[in-house]
Scaffold this active site. Structure first.
Site, PDB file in Angstrom:
ATOM      1  CG  ASP A  65      -2.389  -1.105 -45.924  1.00  0.00           C
ATOM      2  OD1 ASP A  65      -2.232  -2.069 -46.679  1.00  0.00           O
ATOM      3  OD2 ASP A  65      -2.770  -1.218 -44.747  1.00  0.00           O
ATOM      4  CB  SER A  66       2.794   0.297 -48.500  1.00  0.00           C
ATOM      5  OG  SER A  66       3.154   0.458 -47.133  1.00  0.00           O
ATOM      6  N   GLY A  67       1.468  -2.248 -46.765  1.00  0.00           N
ATOM      7  CA  GLY A  67       1.898  -3.387 -45.974  1.00  0.00           C
ATOM      8  C   GLY A  67       2.970  -3.036 -44.960  1.00  0.00           C
ATOM      9  N   GLY A  68       3.520  -1.841 -45.070  1.00  0.00           N
ATOM     10  CA  GLY A  68       4.606  -1.449 -44.181  1.00  0.00           C
ATOM     11  C   GLY A  68       4.213  -1.437 -42.719  1.00  0.00           C
ATOM     12  CG  ASP A  94       5.519   4.161 -44.882  1.00  0.00           C
ATOM     13  OD1 ASP A  94       4.982   3.062 -45.122  1.00  0.00           O
ATOM     14  OD2 ASP A  94       5.082   4.953 -44.028  1.00  0.00           O
ATOM     15  N   GLY A  99       2.520   7.715 -39.537  1.00  0.00           N
ATOM     16  CA  GLY A  99       3.193   7.777 -38.248  1.00  0.00           C
ATOM     17  C   GLY A  99       2.411   8.492 -37.173  1.00  0.00           C
ATOM     18  CG  ASP A 152      -7.364   3.962 -43.034  1.00  0.00           C
ATOM     19  OD1 ASP A 152      -7.233   2.815 -42.564  1.00  0.00           O
ATOM     20  OD2 ASP A 152      -6.427   4.789 -43.063  1.00  0.00           O
ATOM     21  CB  CYS A 184     -29.023   7.054 -35.875  1.00  0.00           C
ATOM     22  SG  CYS A 184     -28.178   6.150 -37.196  1.00  0.00           S
ATOM     23  CB  CYS A 214     -28.251   3.628 -39.752  1.00  0.00           C
ATOM     24  SG  CYS A 214     -28.258   2.704 -38.202  1.00  0.00           S
ATOM     25  CB  CYS A 274     -31.189   3.529 -35.617  1.00  0.00           C
ATOM     26  SG  CYS A 274     -29.605   3.545 -34.725  1.00  0.00           S
ATOM     27  CG  HIS A 283     -25.207   2.571 -35.151  1.00  0.00           C
ATOM     28  ND1 HIS A 283     -26.231   3.484 -35.308  1.00  0.00           N
ATOM     29  CD2 HIS A 283     -24.358   3.109 -34.239  1.00  0.00           C
ATOM     30  CE1 HIS A 283     -26.013   4.512 -34.511  1.00  0.00           C
ATOM     31  NE2 HIS A 283     -24.885   4.317 -33.852  1.00  0.00           N
TER      32      HIS A 283
END
Length: 380
Positions: free
Chosen positions: A95-98, A149, A219, A269, A307, A309, A312, A338
Site C-alpha cells: 500500500d502507499s502508506g497514506g 492518496d 475510503g 485484503d 474444515c 486445514c 483442524c 485456520h
C-alpha cells in the site's frame, strides 16, 4: 513494452456479474477473486512463508509506511528487495502508506506537496509525498504498488471530499511521473469520493484517464454501514475498465468478500483474520467461534468439523483454548492459520460458484449457514 501487471478476464457470472480472472505479475499468476493476507512488517504475524503457501496464498500485502520506519527501505533495497528480504517468491502488493499517515498520527498537516505528520513510534517529525511513496515502493520492489492518496474520514462533508478527490487525482499524476520501475512494478490508482456518487465518478474518470494497470476503491471499511459500502461499490465499479483488476482495500469479513465479488471486485485484503485469531476468535462454517470461552475447555472436536486445514486436522478446541488462554505463540499460529485458510478457501468456493453461474445462490446458502440472515447475528 510488456506491462508488469496484466489482468485476464476469464468469465463473468451470468447470475451475479461477478468476475473470474487472473492477474499476471513478475512473481507469478494469481486467480481472482482473491483474499490477500496482510504482512504489515514483511511478515504475516506468526506465519511462515511455507505455511502461507501451504494454505494457498499466492499474493500477500506489506505496508509502505511501517517498512519505511523500520527497518527502512534502503536496507530492504540492499537486501535485494522485499521478496528476498522476507523469503517470499510469490506476488506482493504494497500500500502507499497514506492510510497509516492519516490513521496513526493525530498531528498532521496536509499540503499540496504532501503530508507533514509525526512518527507514531517516537514522535519524530516526518513528511511523505507522492514522490516519496513511489521512491519507497520502488526500493521495496513489490509487484503491485499503490498511488499515494488522501484518506478522508467517514463521514466527511461534500466540499471537503470534493477537494480531497481533486488532490488525490493530482497526486496520482505525480505518482505516475515519479514511478521509476514501470517494467518491473505495476502501479494502481485509488478511487476516492466517500459516499457521494458524483465524486466517485469524477475520481474514477480522472484515474482511468491516466491508464493505470489496476484500480482500487479506497475510503471504505472505515466505519460506514455495510449497506453504504455495497451501495458505493454498485455505483463505482461500472466506471472502472473491464480489462483491469479492481481492488477493495481493507475488507476481510466473509460476508463483505462475497458481496464485494458480486459487485465486481477482484482483490481484497485485511488484517481482520489474523487480528481476531490472536484474541481466540475463529471463522467457521457455522459462524463465529470464540475458543477462549469456558464451554470449550473439554471440547475435543476440531475448530470446524467441515474444515480440512492443518489446525483442524490435528488439534482440538480444548487444546487451542488452553494455548490461547496461556498466551502461547503456537496457539496464535494455529488460530491464524485456520482463519487465513478459511478466507482463502472461501474465495475458492466463490470462484467455483462463478464458474457455475450460481454466486447469488451460493451467497444465500452461505449466509444461511453462517447465520448472517438471523436477527442479531454477530459479525466481526
Amino acid at each position: 513494452m510488456t506491462a508488469a501487471v496484466r489482468y485476464e478476464l476469464i468469465k463473468t457470472c451470468k447470475q451475479s456479474g461477478a468476475r473470474l480472472g487472473k492477474v499476471h505479475t513478475p512473481h507469478g499468476v494469481f486467480e481472482t477473486p482473491v483474499f490477500m493476507p496482510v504482512g504489515t512488517l514483511a511478515t504475516v504475524k506468526t506465519m511462515s512463508p511455507e505455511e502461507l503457501k501451504d494454505l494457498g496464498a499466492n499474493i500477500i500485502l506489506s505496508n509502505t509506511y511501517h517498512l519505511w520506519l523500520r527497518p527502512g527501505h534502503e536496507i530492504i533495497r540492499e537486501a535485494g528487495g522485499l521478496h528476498k528480504f522476507m523469503n517470499w517468491d510469490r506476488s506482493i502488493l504494497t500500500d502507499s502508506g497514506g492510510f497509516q499517515v492519516f490513521s496513526l498520527s493525530d498531528l498532521r498537516k496536509i499540503t499540496e506537496e504532501g503530508v507533514h505528520f509525526r512518527n507514531h513510534l517516537n514522535g519524530e517529525k516526518l513528511f511523505l509525498s507522492p514522490e516519496g511513496a513511489m521512491e519507497i515502493q520502488n526500493a521495496l520492489g513489490s509487484d503491485i504498488m499503490m498511488a499515494f492518496d488522501e484518506c478522508p474520514p467517514y463521514p466527511a462533508e461534500y466540499e471537503y471530499m470534493k477537494s480531497s478527490v481533486e488532490r488525490t487525482s493530482r497526486w496520482a499524476e505525480r505518482c505516475l511521473a515519479a514511478h521509476e520501475r514501470p517494467n518491473d512494478q505495476g502501479l494502481f490508482g485509488i478511487v476516492q469520493g466517500g459516499e457521494y456518487e458524483d465524486l466517485r465518478r469524477q475520481s474514477a474518470e480522472d484515474l482511468v484517464s491516466l491508464d493505470f494497470p489496476g484500480y482500487a476503491v479506497g475510503g471504505l471499511s472505515v466505519g460506514e454501514p455495510k449497506d453504504v459500502m455495497n451501495r458505493v461499490l454498485e455505483f463505482t465499479t461500472p466506471y472502472l475498465p473491464d480489462n483491469k483488476p479492481r481492488y477493495l482495500m481493507g475488507v476481510g469479513s466473509p460476508d463483505s468478500l462475497i458481496d464485494g465479488a458480486i459487485r465486481g471486485i477482484d482483490m481484497f485484503d485485511c488484517v481482520l483474520p489474523t487480528r481476531i485469531a490472536r484474541n481466540g476468535t475463529l471463522m467457521t462454517s457455522q459462524g463465529r467461534l470464540v475458543v477462549r470461552n469456558a464451554k470449550y475447555a473439554r471440547d475435543f472436536r476440531p475448530l470446524d468439523e467441515n474444515c480440512d486445514c492443518y489446525t483442524c486436522r490435528n488439534y482440538s478446541r480444548a487444546y487451542i483454548r488452553h494455548l490461547v488462554k496461556s498466551n502461547e505463540t503456537f496457539g496464535f499460529r494455529l488460530t491464524s492459520y485456520h482463519n487465513l485458510y478459511f478466507l482463502v478457501n472461501l474465495m475458492e468456493q466463490v470462484k467455483q460458484a462463478i464458474r457455475e453461474d450460481r454466486l447469488l445462490d451460493f451467497r444465500e446458502e452461505f449466509f444461511e449457514q453462517y447465520g448472517f440472515n438471523k436477527p442479531g447475528a454477530k459479525n466481526f
